[in-house]
Design an enzyme around this catalytic site. Sequence first.
Site, PDB file in Angstrom:
ATOM      1  N   GLY A  14       0.831  -1.209   0.000  1.00 47.00           N
ATOM      2  CA  GLY A  14       0.000   0.000   0.000  1.00 47.00           C
ATOM      3  C   GLY A  14       0.859   1.250   0.000  1.00 47.00           C
ATOM      4  O   GLY A  14       0.577   2.212   0.711  1.00 47.00           O
ATOM      5  N   ALA A  15       1.916   1.233  -0.815  1.00 47.80           N
ATOM      6  CA  ALA A  15       2.909   2.310  -0.761  1.00 47.80           C
ATOM      7  C   ALA A  15       2.780   3.297  -1.912  1.00 47.80           C
ATOM      8  O   ALA A  15       3.642   4.153  -2.094  1.00 47.80           O
ATOM      9  CB  ALA A  15       4.311   1.707  -0.736  1.00 47.80           C
ATOM     10  N   SER A  16       1.709   3.208  -2.700  1.00 49.70           N
ATOM     11  CA  SER A  16       1.593   4.108  -3.849  1.00 49.70           C
ATOM     12  C   SER A  16       1.128   5.504  -3.458  1.00 49.70           C
ATOM     13  O   SER A  16       1.236   6.443  -4.244  1.00 49.70           O
ATOM     14  CB  SER A  16       0.631   3.519  -4.884  1.00 49.70           C
ATOM     15  OG  SER A  16      -0.658   3.350  -4.326  1.00 49.70           O
ATOM     16  N   ARG A  17       0.596   5.644  -2.238  1.00 52.29           N
ATOM     17  CA  ARG A  17       0.172   6.971  -1.772  1.00 52.29           C
ATOM     18  C   ARG A  17       0.001   6.918  -0.254  1.00 52.29           C
ATOM     19  O   ARG A  17       0.182   5.884   0.374  1.00 52.29           O
ATOM     20  CB  ARG A  17      -1.155   7.395  -2.441  1.00 52.29           C
ATOM     21  CG  ARG A  17      -2.278   6.419  -2.233  1.00 52.29           C
ATOM     22  CD  ARG A  17      -3.585   6.900  -2.881  1.00 52.29           C
ATOM     23  NE  ARG A  17      -4.654   5.969  -2.554  1.00 52.29           N
ATOM     24  CZ  ARG A  17      -4.972   4.895  -3.285  1.00 52.29           C
ATOM     25  NH1 ARG A  17      -4.290   4.648  -4.403  1.00 52.29           N
ATOM     26  NH2 ARG A  17      -5.936   4.091  -2.914  1.00 52.29           N
ATOM     27  N   SER A  38       1.755  -1.891  -4.715  1.00 49.19           N
ATOM     28  CA  SER A  38       0.341  -1.510  -4.793  1.00 49.19           C
ATOM     29  C   SER A  38      -0.291  -2.293  -5.941  1.00 49.19           C
ATOM     30  O   SER A  38       0.408  -3.031  -6.643  1.00 49.19           O
ATOM     31  CB  SER A  38       0.164  -0.002  -4.991  1.00 49.19           C
ATOM     32  OG  SER A  38       0.004   0.337  -6.345  1.00 49.19           O
ATOM     33  N   SER A 140      -5.014   0.788  13.303  1.00 49.94           N
ATOM     34  CA  SER A 140      -5.711   2.080  13.412  1.00 49.94           C
ATOM     35  C   SER A 140      -6.166   2.246  14.857  1.00 49.94           C
ATOM     36  O   SER A 140      -6.305   1.253  15.583  1.00 49.94           O
ATOM     37  CB  SER A 140      -6.929   2.096  12.487  1.00 49.94           C
ATOM     38  OG  SER A 140      -7.654   3.309  12.639  1.00 49.94           O
ATOM     39  N   TYR A 154     -14.561  -2.089   8.985  1.00 50.55           N
ATOM     40  CA  TYR A 154     -13.179  -1.581   9.042  1.00 50.55           C
ATOM     41  C   TYR A 154     -12.601  -1.745  10.459  1.00 50.55           C
ATOM     42  O   TYR A 154     -11.482  -2.243  10.643  1.00 50.55           O
ATOM     43  CB  TYR A 154     -13.168  -0.112   8.624  1.00 50.55           C
ATOM     44  CG  TYR A 154     -11.830   0.563   8.736  1.00 50.55           C
ATOM     45  CD1 TYR A 154     -10.821   0.317   7.803  1.00 50.55           C
ATOM     46  CD2 TYR A 154     -11.550   1.457   9.779  1.00 50.55           C
ATOM     47  CE1 TYR A 154      -9.591   0.942   7.900  1.00 50.55           C
ATOM     48  CE2 TYR A 154     -10.316   2.079   9.887  1.00 50.55           C
ATOM     49  CZ  TYR A 154      -9.339   1.829   8.945  1.00 50.55           C
ATOM     50  OH  TYR A 154      -8.117   2.439   9.052  1.00 50.55           O
ATOM     51  N   ALA A 156     -13.519  -3.794  12.737  1.00 44.87           N
ATOM     52  CA  ALA A 156     -13.299  -5.225  13.018  1.00 44.87           C
ATOM     53  C   ALA A 156     -11.988  -5.691  12.379  1.00 44.87           C
ATOM     54  O   ALA A 156     -11.217  -6.450  12.987  1.00 44.87           O
ATOM     55  CB  ALA A 156     -14.472  -6.045  12.480  1.00 44.87           C
TER      56      ALA A 156
HETATM   57  P1  NAP Z   1      -4.704   5.392   1.021  1.00 49.11           P
HETATM   58  O1  NAP Z   1      -4.120   6.739   0.823  1.00 49.11           O
HETATM   59  O2  NAP Z   1      -6.032   5.077   0.456  1.00 49.11           O
HETATM   60  O3  NAP Z   1      -3.643   4.327   0.500  1.00 49.11           O
HETATM   61  C1  NAP Z   1      -3.946   2.952   0.565  1.00 49.11           C
HETATM   62  C2  NAP Z   1      -2.841   2.196  -0.114  1.00 49.11           C
HETATM   63  O4  NAP Z   1      -3.152   0.792  -0.051  1.00 49.11           O
HETATM   64  C3  NAP Z   1      -2.675   2.539  -1.574  1.00 49.11           C
HETATM   65  O5  NAP Z   1      -1.304   2.505  -1.907  1.00 49.11           O
HETATM   66  C4  NAP Z   1      -3.428   1.419  -2.282  1.00 49.11           C
HETATM   67  O6  NAP Z   1      -2.875   1.289  -3.564  1.00 49.11           O
HETATM   68  C5  NAP Z   1      -3.104   0.247  -1.372  1.00 49.11           C
HETATM   69  N1  NAP Z   1      -3.992  -0.902  -1.422  1.00 49.11           N
HETATM   70  C6  NAP Z   1      -5.305  -0.961  -1.055  1.00 49.11           C
HETATM   71  N2  NAP Z   1      -5.767  -2.205  -1.197  1.00 49.11           N
HETATM   72  C7  NAP Z   1      -4.736  -2.958  -1.660  1.00 49.11           C
HETATM   73  C8  NAP Z   1      -4.585  -4.328  -2.001  1.00 49.11           C
HETATM   74  N3  NAP Z   1      -5.597  -5.203  -1.913  1.00 49.11           N
HETATM   75  N4  NAP Z   1      -3.382  -4.756  -2.434  1.00 49.11           N
HETATM   76  C9  NAP Z   1      -2.335  -3.900  -2.542  1.00 49.11           C
HETATM   77  N5  NAP Z   1      -2.421  -2.597  -2.222  1.00 49.11           N
HETATM   78  C10 NAP Z   1      -3.604  -2.134  -1.793  1.00 49.11           C
HETATM   79  O7  NAP Z   1      -4.792   5.047   2.586  1.00 49.11           O
HETATM   80  P2  NAP Z   1      -3.968   5.592   3.856  1.00 49.11           P
HETATM   81  O8  NAP Z   1      -4.808   6.620   4.503  1.00 49.11           O
HETATM   82  O9  NAP Z   1      -2.573   5.900   3.495  1.00 49.11           O
HETATM   83  O10 NAP Z   1      -4.033   4.281   4.782  1.00 49.11           O
HETATM   84  C11 NAP Z   1      -2.972   3.339   4.799  1.00 49.11           C
HETATM   85  C12 NAP Z   1      -3.184   2.416   5.984  1.00 49.11           C
HETATM   86  O11 NAP Z   1      -3.280   3.204   7.171  1.00 49.11           O
HETATM   87  C13 NAP Z   1      -4.469   1.601   5.912  1.00 49.11           C
HETATM   88  O12 NAP Z   1      -4.227   0.303   6.404  1.00 49.11           O
HETATM   89  C14 NAP Z   1      -5.412   2.360   6.827  1.00 49.11           C
HETATM   90  O13 NAP Z   1      -6.383   1.518   7.397  1.00 49.11           O
HETATM   91  C15 NAP Z   1      -4.454   2.890   7.865  1.00 49.11           C
HETATM   92  N6  NAP Z   1      -4.930   4.081   8.582  1.00 49.11           N
HETATM   93  C16 NAP Z   1      -5.045   5.286   7.948  1.00 49.11           C
HETATM   94  C17 NAP Z   1      -5.453   6.417   8.680  1.00 49.11           C
HETATM   95  C18 NAP Z   1      -5.533   7.788   8.061  1.00 49.11           C
HETATM   96  O14 NAP Z   1      -5.913   8.744   8.782  1.00 49.11           O
HETATM   97  N7  NAP Z   1      -5.184   7.985   6.813  1.00 49.11           N
HETATM   98  C19 NAP Z   1      -5.770   6.290  10.038  1.00 49.11           C
HETATM   99  C20 NAP Z   1      -5.669   5.035  10.628  1.00 49.11           C
HETATM  100  C21 NAP Z   1      -5.221   3.943   9.892  1.00 49.11           C
HETATM  101  P3  NAP Z   1      -3.702   0.803  -4.880  1.00 49.11           P
HETATM  102  O15 NAP Z   1      -5.093   1.374  -4.766  1.00 49.11           O
HETATM  103  O16 NAP Z   1      -2.894   1.328  -5.996  1.00 49.11           O
HETATM  104  O17 NAP Z   1      -3.676  -0.681  -4.783  1.00 49.11           O
END
Ligand code: NAP
Length: 257
Positions: A14-17, A38, A140, A154, A156
């Site tokens: 999940g490193a694309s963004r 990703s 999270s 989510y 869960a």
């Molecule tokens: P995001 O910006 O939506 O990025 C999610 C990343 O996961 C993207 O690189 C996406 O790339 C990749 N991804 C999703 N499903 C995938 C799959 N099945 N296989 C491979 N890659 C996958 O989300 P984020 O906010 O950075 O969140 C990242 C993590 O932090 C998540 O686990 C989220 O639950 C956790 N988190 C985030 C927050 C927050 O405030 N942002 C808070 C608590 C926890 P592609 O779509 O290109 O595959």
Amino acid sequence: MLASLAGKTVIVTGASRGIGRGIARRFGAAGLNVLVVSRNQSDADQVAAEIGDHASGFRADVSQAEDCHAMAAAAVARYGQINVLCANAGIFPGVKLADMTAADFDHVIASNLRSTFLSVSAVIPAMTKAGSGRIILTSSITGPITGYPGWAHYGASKAGQLGFMRTAAIELAPRNITVNAVLPGNIFTEGLADVGADYIAKMADSIPQKRLGTPEDIANAALFFASEEAAYITGQALSVDGGQVLPESLGALEAMA
Ligand code: NAP
């Protein structure tokens, strides 16, 4: 000052963004080889290019076992070993319980929890061969500590990651592999860029430190768990949230003034 991890190899899913991109960039800056994962090859390649020659993109859907095995094989083929896994990929579609279907639930569990199991399983052989390893899960605060309408599935999945972690940490301890989790609070990522300043200010207001977190805040915690100095820490969950979960009521926040 932590001992250098330069020359070691990390897989960041999940490193694309967002947070994963921040983790990949931070580990890359620390001198590790980085496999940027990703579902979109060109997005992964772009982040790898930002990091430099010691990073490369890999397309994988980490909810699929074959993709996870191919991911681990690619890291070994390109860099010779796997020392660190940051299992960060996740999705968070909001849907209230009254409307939630079994398919909605299964999709989130597969993307966030099954993917954790599959990613970890895939790296065990290489970490065992290396004689040690570090696994860092992005969970999270939502689920393990708090709740939010629309995120029952989510929450869960994120709480489930911690249940998984505790047994994995025990099973992998004899192999010198630690398993820990970072619990982000509200992190400012590209995904929040268009929600508006008022919304951001409201979110920040509910956090004792009065700001959202950054991907770098999460990456720094992950880098600590990956360090030599964290060798004796396993099975632990670290909230990185500016104190977000601490106030017992709105009154507690108002009383700060
Ligand atoms: P995001 O910006 O939506 O990025 C999610 C990343 O996961 C993207 O690189 C996406 O790339 C990749 N991804 C999703 N499903 C995938 C799959 N099945 N296989 C491979 N890659 C996958 O989300 P984020 O906010 O950075 O969140 C990242 C993590 O932090 C998540 O686990 C989220 O639950 C956790 N988190 C985030 C927050 C927050 O405030 N942002 C808070 C608590 C926890 P592609 O779509 O290109 O595959």
